[in-house]
Design a protein around this motif. Structure first.
Motif, mmCIF file in Angstrom:
data_model
loop_
_atom_site.group_PDB
_atom_site.id
_atom_site.type_symbol
_atom_site.label_atom_id
_atom_site.label_comp_id
_atom_site.label_asym_id
_atom_site.label_seq_id
_atom_site.Cartn_x
_atom_site.Cartn_y
_atom_site.Cartn_z
ATOM 1 N N HIS A 187 20.112 -38.793 -12.800
ATOM 2 C CA HIS A 187 21.213 -39.574 -12.224
ATOM 3 C C HIS A 187 21.518 -40.782 -13.097
ATOM 4 O O HIS A 187 22.691 -41.087 -13.395
ATOM 5 C CB HIS A 187 20.856 -40.029 -10.810
ATOM 6 C CG HIS A 187 21.915 -40.872 -10.167
ATOM 7 N ND1 HIS A 187 21.985 -42.244 -10.353
ATOM 8 C CD2 HIS A 187 22.956 -40.547 -9.348
ATOM 9 C CE1 HIS A 187 23.005 -42.720 -9.677
ATOM 10 N NE2 HIS A 187 23.618 -41.713 -9.059
ATOM 11 N N ASP A 188 20.479 -41.477 -13.549
ATOM 12 C CA ASP A 188 20.679 -42.665 -14.393
ATOM 13 C C ASP A 188 21.293 -42.287 -15.735
ATOM 14 O O ASP A 188 22.189 -42.983 -16.247
ATOM 15 C CB ASP A 188 19.343 -43.378 -14.623
ATOM 16 C CG ASP A 188 18.822 -44.074 -13.370
ATOM 17 O OD1 ASP A 188 19.566 -44.113 -12.369
ATOM 18 O OD2 ASP A 188 17.680 -44.572 -13.395
ATOM 19 N N ARG A 189 20.815 -41.178 -16.299
ATOM 20 C CA ARG A 189 21.357 -40.742 -17.592
ATOM 21 C C ARG A 189 22.837 -40.395 -17.459
ATOM 22 O O ARG A 189 23.652 -40.696 -18.358
ATOM 23 C CB ARG A 189 20.554 -39.534 -18.086
ATOM 24 C CG ARG A 189 20.928 -39.098 -19.495
ATOM 25 C CD ARG A 189 20.117 -37.886 -19.937
ATOM 26 N NE ARG A 189 18.703 -38.221 -20.040
ATOM 27 C CZ ARG A 189 17.742 -37.602 -19.372
ATOM 28 N NH1 ARG A 189 18.042 -36.623 -18.526
ATOM 29 N NH2 ARG A 189 16.483 -37.947 -19.541
ATOM 30 N N ALA A 190 23.207 -39.782 -16.342
ATOM 31 C CA ALA A 190 24.610 -39.394 -16.132
ATOM 32 C C ALA A 190 25.518 -40.600 -15.978
ATOM 33 O O ALA A 190 26.726 -40.512 -16.228
ATOM 34 C CB ALA A 190 24.721 -38.497 -14.906
ATOM 35 N N SER A 191 24.919 -41.731 -15.567
ATOM 36 C CA SER A 191 25.752 -42.926 -15.365
ATOM 37 C C SER A 191 26.310 -43.472 -16.682
ATOM 38 O O SER A 191 27.277 -44.235 -16.679
ATOM 39 C CB SER A 191 24.950 -44.019 -14.652
ATOM 40 O OG SER A 191 23.968 -44.580 -15.505
ATOM 41 N N VAL A 192 25.693 -43.086 -17.796
ATOM 42 C CA VAL A 192 26.180 -43.563 -19.101
ATOM 43 C C VAL A 192 26.586 -42.398 -20.007
ATOM 44 O O VAL A 192 26.875 -42.605 -21.176
ATOM 45 C CB VAL A 192 25.107 -44.421 -19.811
ATOM 46 C CG1 VAL A 192 24.889 -45.716 -19.057
ATOM 47 C CG2 VAL A 192 23.802 -43.656 -19.970
ATOM 48 N N ALA A 193 26.562 -41.178 -19.467
ATOM 49 C CA ALA A 193 26.933 -40.006 -20.258
ATOM 50 C C ALA A 193 28.165 -39.358 -19.659
ATOM 51 O O ALA A 193 28.576 -39.648 -18.535
ATOM 52 C CB ALA A 193 25.778 -39.001 -20.287
ATOM 53 N N SER A 194 28.737 -38.456 -20.421
ATOM 54 C CA SER A 194 29.956 -37.802 -19.959
ATOM 55 C C SER A 194 29.663 -36.593 -19.081
ATOM 56 O O SER A 194 30.541 -36.130 -18.357
ATOM 57 C CB SER A 194 30.802 -37.367 -21.163
ATOM 58 O OG SER A 194 30.045 -36.508 -22.010
ATOM 59 N N GLU A 195 28.432 -36.073 -19.144
ATOM 60 C CA GLU A 195 28.083 -34.887 -18.371
ATOM 61 C C GLU A 195 27.364 -35.277 -17.083
ATOM 62 O O GLU A 195 26.516 -36.169 -17.080
ATOM 63 C CB GLU A 195 27.188 -33.963 -19.201
ATOM 64 C CG GLU A 195 27.885 -33.343 -20.397
ATOM 65 C CD GLU A 195 26.994 -32.327 -21.110
ATOM 66 O OE1 GLU A 195 25.906 -32.039 -20.565
ATOM 67 O OE2 GLU A 195 27.393 -31.848 -22.172
#
Length: 354
Positions: free
Chosen positions: A189-197
């Protein structure tokens, strides 16, 4: 006919098994919990006495209807072996052993052995005559790895890694599996907050949200951290009546079901992390013995003895073994112990009757 007794004393039950000289089971019984860390000596002895007395009922001719009264006669057992959860120090063993000796009418010494329950899992080393080393690998609610050498005086503990409890460790156990599943949900979830996927869809994620009665990953944080509600409170979700650690450990079956039944890649990744950390603990016990490291165990000359509900699952156990293999450690034998008291009793008989 000589009889040999082994008792597996755990946090949920006491299992007593009696075998004859050939290692054939002639009596067994269960009693209540006997983890010495949580009981008084009197409570511990009561649980053990009940299990042993009931196990002896089937060893008489004819079988006894009533429990066999204790203390026993001196000739009842040739030897006895107790593997006791919560016994981690010489002081605890020194407290328990004389009391058991009085109940069983056995002298202190080689005929009466009291040790931590991990010792029972190492009993298969006595079944393989050409080896003298074993590593017990426990993966249940908690996790621990212990190495042993079969010596003239019995099993000698060489090294111990883990078993620190859920606050400090138990990597690879049920609590860790549940905790890691929630952690990886949050990481994605955290990674998605700064990624496009967006994060991966996963049946396991859906089931964890459902277990906590929420719809969003971040809502899980409150459900995990909030203090347990009073047991008298009725209008509250079941998981909020549990201690915090139970809320996570009870997620473990969901992870295993998703990984091995639903083939959920996210769930499998969680188990790879947990199995890898359990294997890393085992690796601390392994290596080539040298003058400076005489307590290391060469896996190629040893038996790995798995015990516990998690490592009893073949898929998870194979993840542990695969990680060890990738690090160059392959055991000569692998044993899965689903009845520690029985394997301990057979090993005890084998050591005395050889």
């Amino acid at each position: 006919m000589p009889l040999y007794l082994c008792c597996d004393c755990g946090g949920s039950k006491t299992s007593a098994v009696i075998v004859d000289a050939a290692g054939t089971v002639v009596g067994r019984a269960l009693a209540g919990p006997s983890n010495f860390a949580y009981l008084s000596l009197e409570e511990f002895l009561a649980a053990v006495s009940t299990a042993v007395s009931n196990a002896l009922k089937t060893c008489t001719t004819p079988a006894s209807v009533d429990p066999i009264p204790l203390p026993l006669t001196e000739e009842t057992f040739a030897a006895a072996w107790f593997g006791v959860s919560g016994v981690d120090s010489p002081a605890a063993i020194a407290t328990i052993t004389p009391a058991l000796g009085r109940v069983l009418n056995l002298p202190l010494g080689p005929r009466l052995v009291v040790a931590n329950d991990t010792h029972l899992l190492a009993a298969p080393v006595r079944m393989h005559k050409e080896i003298v080393h074993a590593v017990s690998i426990i993966g249940g609610t908690g996790a621990i790895a212990v190495s042993f050498k079969e010596a003239e005086s019995g099993l000698e503990e060489l090294g111990r890694v883990g078993g620190w409890g859920w606050i400090l460790g138990d990597e690879g156990g049920g609590f860790h599996v549940g905790r890691e599943a929630v952690r990886q949900m949050l990481v994605e979830h955290d990674r998605a907050s700064v990624a496009s996927e967006p994060p991966r869809h996963s049946p396991l994620k859906d089931n964890i949200l459902k277990a906590f009665g929420v719809n969003d990953v971040l809502e899980v944080l409150t459900e995990v951290h909030v203090a347990a509600a009073p047991s008298t409170k009725l209008d509250v979700a079941p998981h909020l009546l549990m201690p915090r650690e139970k809320r996570l450990s009870t997620l473990s079956p969901l992870v295993f079901d998703a990984a091995f039944s639903k083939r959920d890649p996210f769930a499998l990744d969680v188990l790879k992390i947990c199995a890898g950390l359990l294997a890393e603990q085992v690796l601390m016990l392994l290596g080539r013995r040298t003058d400076s490291s005489p307590r290391l165990v060469d896996a190629s000359e040893a038996v790995a003895c798995f015990g516990g509900s998690l490592v009893a699952i073949e898929g998870y156990r194979n993840l542990v073994l695969k990680h060890l293999e990738e690090k160059g450690q392959v055991f000569k034998y692998v044993e899965v112990i689903d009845d520690a008291a029985a394997i301990g009793a057979r090993g005890l008989a084998a050591s005395f009757e050889k």
